[in-house]
Design a protein around this motif. Structure first.
Motif, PDB file in Angstrom:
ATOM      1  N   ASN A 153       0.835  -1.179   0.000  1.00 57.11           N
ATOM      2  CA  ASN A 153       0.000   0.000   0.000  1.00 57.11           C
ATOM      3  C   ASN A 153       0.885   1.250   0.000  1.00 57.11           C
ATOM      4  O   ASN A 153       1.556   1.547   0.980  1.00 57.11           O
ATOM      5  N   PHE A 208       0.077   4.348   0.036  1.00 55.23           N
ATOM      6  CA  PHE A 208      -0.423   5.438   0.875  1.00 55.23           C
ATOM      7  C   PHE A 208       0.195   5.393   2.276  1.00 55.23           C
ATOM      8  O   PHE A 208       0.462   6.428   2.881  1.00 55.23           O
ATOM      9  N   PHE A 229     -21.276   0.068  13.374  1.00 55.69           N
ATOM     10  CA  PHE A 229     -21.168   1.293  14.162  1.00 55.69           C
ATOM     11  C   PHE A 229     -22.507   1.678  14.762  1.00 55.69           C
ATOM     12  O   PHE A 229     -22.579   2.163  15.883  1.00 55.69           O
ATOM     13  N   TRP A 239     -10.379  -6.787  -3.529  1.00 58.82           N
ATOM     14  CA  TRP A 239      -9.926  -6.632  -2.137  1.00 58.82           C
ATOM     15  C   TRP A 239      -9.434  -5.220  -1.886  1.00 58.82           C
ATOM     16  O   TRP A 239      -9.610  -4.683  -0.794  1.00 58.82           O
ATOM     17  N   GLN A 240      -8.846  -4.589  -2.907  1.00 55.83           N
ATOM     18  CA  GLN A 240      -8.410  -3.207  -2.744  1.00 55.83           C
ATOM     19  C   GLN A 240      -9.617  -2.291  -2.592  1.00 55.83           C
ATOM     20  O   GLN A 240      -9.622  -1.365  -1.783  1.00 55.83           O
ATOM     21  N   LEU A 285     -10.993  -2.597   0.901  1.00 50.95           N
ATOM     22  CA  LEU A 285     -10.166  -1.859   1.848  1.00 50.95           C
ATOM     23  C   LEU A 285     -10.464  -0.361   1.766  1.00 50.95           C
ATOM     24  O   LEU A 285     -10.604   0.322   2.789  1.00 50.95           O
ATOM     25  N   PHE A 342     -11.967   2.049   4.640  1.00 50.68           N
ATOM     26  CA  PHE A 342     -11.245   3.253   5.056  1.00 50.68           C
ATOM     27  C   PHE A 342     -12.153   4.475   4.957  1.00 50.68           C
ATOM     28  O   PHE A 342     -12.224   5.299   5.872  1.00 50.68           O
ATOM     29  N   VAL A 378     -14.992   4.423   7.687  1.00 51.33           N
ATOM     30  CA  VAL A 378     -14.532   4.611   9.068  1.00 51.33           C
ATOM     31  C   VAL A 378     -13.849   5.959   9.233  1.00 51.33           C
ATOM     32  O   VAL A 378     -14.248   6.770  10.077  1.00 51.33           O
ATOM     33  N   ILE A 379     -12.811   6.238   8.421  1.00 51.27           N
ATOM     34  CA  ILE A 379     -12.030   7.463   8.607  1.00 51.27           C
ATOM     35  C   ILE A 379     -12.718   8.671   7.977  1.00 51.27           C
ATOM     36  O   ILE A 379     -12.626   9.786   8.470  1.00 51.27           O
ATOM     37  N   VAL A 388     -15.762   8.367  12.112  1.00 52.53           N
ATOM     38  CA  VAL A 388     -15.023   9.033  13.192  1.00 52.53           C
ATOM     39  C   VAL A 388     -15.572  10.422  13.479  1.00 52.53           C
ATOM     40  O   VAL A 388     -15.408  10.933  14.582  1.00 52.53           O
ATOM     41  N   PHE A 448      -8.076   7.129  -1.592  1.00 53.84           N
ATOM     42  CA  PHE A 448      -7.312   6.058  -0.936  1.00 53.84           C
ATOM     43  C   PHE A 448      -6.772   5.083  -1.980  1.00 53.84           C
ATOM     44  O   PHE A 448      -5.593   4.735  -1.968  1.00 53.84           O
ATOM     45  N   PHE A 461      -3.896   6.789  -4.121  1.00 58.27           N
ATOM     46  CA  PHE A 461      -2.585   6.946  -3.508  1.00 58.27           C
ATOM     47  C   PHE A 461      -1.999   5.615  -3.058  1.00 58.27           C
ATOM     48  O   PHE A 461      -0.791   5.473  -2.971  1.00 58.27           O
ATOM     49  N   SER A 462      -2.855   4.637  -2.748  1.00 55.66           N
ATOM     50  CA  SER A 462      -2.344   3.361  -2.272  1.00 55.66           C
ATOM     51  C   SER A 462      -1.862   2.486  -3.416  1.00 55.66           C
ATOM     52  O   SER A 462      -0.805   1.879  -3.335  1.00 55.66           O
ATOM     53  N   TYR A 463      -2.672   2.385  -4.451  1.00 55.01           N
ATOM     54  CA  TYR A 463      -2.348   1.464  -5.542  1.00 55.01           C
ATOM     55  C   TYR A 463      -2.407   2.211  -6.868  1.00 55.01           C
ATOM     56  O   TYR A 463      -3.278   1.941  -7.694  1.00 55.01           O
ATOM     57  N   HIS A 469      -3.093   0.631 -10.300  1.00 51.54           N
ATOM     58  CA  HIS A 469      -4.420   0.114 -10.642  1.00 51.54           C
ATOM     59  C   HIS A 469      -5.436   1.222 -10.888  1.00 51.54           C
ATOM     60  O   HIS A 469      -6.580   0.953 -11.217  1.00 51.54           O
TER      61      HIS A 469
END
Lengths: 206, 393
Positions: free
Chosen positions: A175, A177, B125, B155-156, B159, B163, B166-167, B171, B189, B192-194, B197
């Motif tokens: 990841n 990030f 929640f 799966w990405q 995730l 994220f 929740v975030i 919150v 998300f 920046f993460s993948y 893709h």
């Protein structure tokens, strides 16, 4: 205050990062991998502990007007020492940490403990307080370094753990990030969230 | 009504003291999904209304359902376009329905994963906090699945949705309290993460099922411009939407249909939509005037047709929770979104699409804009009052 509390409290109710919210800058910058995080944690602990001890010994002879200058001189001397030791023995890590070793001088935790504690407490108490706060800071760094290196690079202490487990073969990917500073800040936020939901004393009354 | 009896019979088990007290939020969610509840969202709490979306008697559920209906044209077109792109790039001879069915099969897992993960967390929640399950995610979950590349690994996506919920939302207290658009948080998300893709040439065209051979790549118009290549698609292609791109945001015409519904029902703000277009257009004209490189010389109206500009403008910039609330603030907020989106596209070599980052940035500034607008209004009225006072004195 009991001597044991001086060491224990910075781990829970008075953690420098999650409760006092100090030292965030270095905690975001050096935790992309575990090794620099651990080295940084040890360095800061040494500096805070020794600076606290020295200032506490000198506290009665420091004129109040120039106390910040005196504190800075002591801290700078210690940081230069730490920097020399790091370059001598763990050169690659000190390269990775780059300016952040020097920036321990401006770490709010160091100055904060000197002003708030060492200036008005006995040497032994100050030493313990310094060790406690340094380690309290360090434990957050190590948690962040662990999570960020594991999920960002798939390694731990440089050991390719996810590759050995064969995760990449089933389609897992690192990841990107998590390596970035914003995610470190979000992770600190999550740690604060967990700590506060367990510790009712820390919650503000709404 | 058998269904009504069924819910009534079950109800005591879930109310206080019942056997499944812990699951009361879940029960409430299913019951009110099947039947219109007697109460509308909100109600007076300590002198104020809760939830920033409340403007009239329309329940949050009905608002969200209207948004979902407005999304349908883009969704249905997107499904067809997925099949159409695959057929074009792989040289397959598929009929209209075959293309649509292929796209439907590719979209289904994305939508299902998005909903299961997102709603699962929402239910969790709600149970922990002993609140009713909020309907906000019905819209968000669909939007998330519409703004990702069709080849996104599931799966990405899961995730990213977790994220975002929740975030990005929970919150801060759940639907109505979030300051960032959750769907865009999920996309950011992923981006920046993948990054491999989410951008580049190889992610926009789905491979046919049971396909053994070289994977074909297809670049989006934005990707071509970024790489300094000539645009292959004509303005008409981009307007209709027969170009590679994120699953359901390519067709401007289908998005406009949704926009009409949103404007007619008054759910989305016309001020924001218009000002986004104005901001993007003016920035595009400015670049046309400078014309230093080929990207700057692209006709300004192309920016409305490419990438996620139209989709972001209609469905995400107008999100009533995260947008500016004051009328004057909406103009500033929308204008800057459009301007920043085009600015990022043309000048930043790292990000092909600026709409996502522009909206997220302005989401952060929306409260500040509102604050300034309100403060200025107070000041102006104070001054007017002072002069009126002097005149009478």
């Amino acid at each position: 205050m009991k001597k044991l509390d001086l060491i224990k409290l910075p781990f829970s109710k008075n953690n420098p990062i999650t409760v006092q919210v100090l030292g965030i800058c270095s905690c975001l910058a050096v935790t992309a991998q575990l090794k620099p995080a651990v080295v940084m944690a040890i360095s800061v602990t040494v500096v805070v502990a020794l600076a606290n001890l020295i200032i506490s010994l000198m506290r009665k002879s420091i004129p109040p007007r120039i106390r910040i200058i005196v504190q800075l001189v002591v801290v700078s001397a210690l940081v230069i020492l730490v920097n020399q030791v790091l370059t001598a023995f763990v050169y690659d890590v000190s390269k990775q940490l780059s300016v952040y070793v020097g920036l321990i001088i401006t770490n709010c935790i160091v100055m904060g403990r000197l002003e708030a504690f060492a200036m008005s407490n006995k040497p032994l108490d100050s030493l313990l307080d310094g060790i406690g706060n340094g380690l309290g800071y360090g434990v957050i760094l190590v948690i962040l370094g662990f999570v960020r290196e594991l999920f960002g690079r798939g390694t731990l202490w440089g050991y390719p753990i996810f590759e050995k487990l064969g995760l990449y073969n089933i389609g897992y990917e690192n990841n990107g990030f998590v390596i970035m500073a914003p995610m470190a800040l979000i992770l600190v936020g999550i740690i604060i969230w967990i700590q506060r939901s367990h510790n009712k004393e820390l919650q503000e009354k709404s | 009504m058998i269904l009504r009896d069924f819910f009534d019979k079950l109800k005591p088990n879930f109310s206080k003291g019942g056997r499944f007290e812990k699951l009361s939020s879940t029960f409430e969610a299913f019951e009110s999904f099947a039947f219109t509840p007697n109460t509308v969202t909100g109600g007076k709490v300590g002198g104020g209304y809760k939830g920033s979306h409340i403007r009239d008697a329309v329940d949050l559920k009905r608002t969200i359902i209207t948004v979902v209906i407005a999304l349908l044209p883009a969704l249905l077109f997107g499904m067809w376009n997925i099949g159409h792109q695959t057929a074009t790039y792989y040289g397959l001879d598929w009929g209209f329905w075959h293309q649509w069915w292929f796209g439907f099969l590719r979209m289904l897992p994305i939508i299902v994963v998005s909903y299961i993960v997102g709603l699962g967390i929402e239910f969790l929640f709600a149970e922990i906090r002993h609140e009713e399950v909020s309907e906000g995610f019905i819209g968000t979950g669909l939007i998330i699945s519409m703004i990702v590349p069709v080849t996104v690994p599931l799966w990405q996506l899961a995730l990213a949705v977790a994220f975002a919920v929740v975030i990005g939302k929970e919150v801060f207290g759940g639907s109505g309290y979030n300051f960032l658009n959750p769907a865009l948080v999920a996309r950011a998300f992923l981006f920046f993460s993948y990054p491999s893709h989410m951008s580049g040439d190889s992610v926009w065209v789905a491979t046919p099922f049971h396909f053994a051979g070289d994977v074909v790549t297809g670049a989006t118009p934005l990707g071509q411009l970024m790489a300094g290549q000539p645009l292959q698609a004509s303005a008409l292609d981009m307007f209709i939407g027969t170009i590679p791109g994120s699953t359901c945001e390519t067709s401007v015409i289908a998005i406009l249909l949704g926009a009409l519904l949103l404007l007619a029902t008054g759910i989305a703000s016309w001020r924001i939509m218009l000002s986004v277009v104005l901001g993007g257009g003016l920035m595009g004209l400015l670049f046309n005037a400078i014309g230093a490189n080929e990207y700057m010389q692209v006709p300004f109206y192309y920016h409305f047709l490419m990438g996620g500009f139209a989709f972001g403008c209609v469905f995400m910039a107008t999100d009533p929770v995260t947008a500016a609330q004051t009328n004057c603030g909406k103009w500033i907020y929308g204008f800057l979104i459009g301007a920043f989106a085009v600015l990022l596209r043309v000048l930043n070599p790292a990000y092909p699409e600026g709409m996502m980052l522009a909206i997220l940035l302005m989401n952060c500034f929306a409260p500040l804009i509102d604050h300034c607008v309100v403060a200025r209004n107070i000041k102006r009225r104070q001054k007017r009052w002072a002069t009126a006072e002097r005149r009478t004195a």
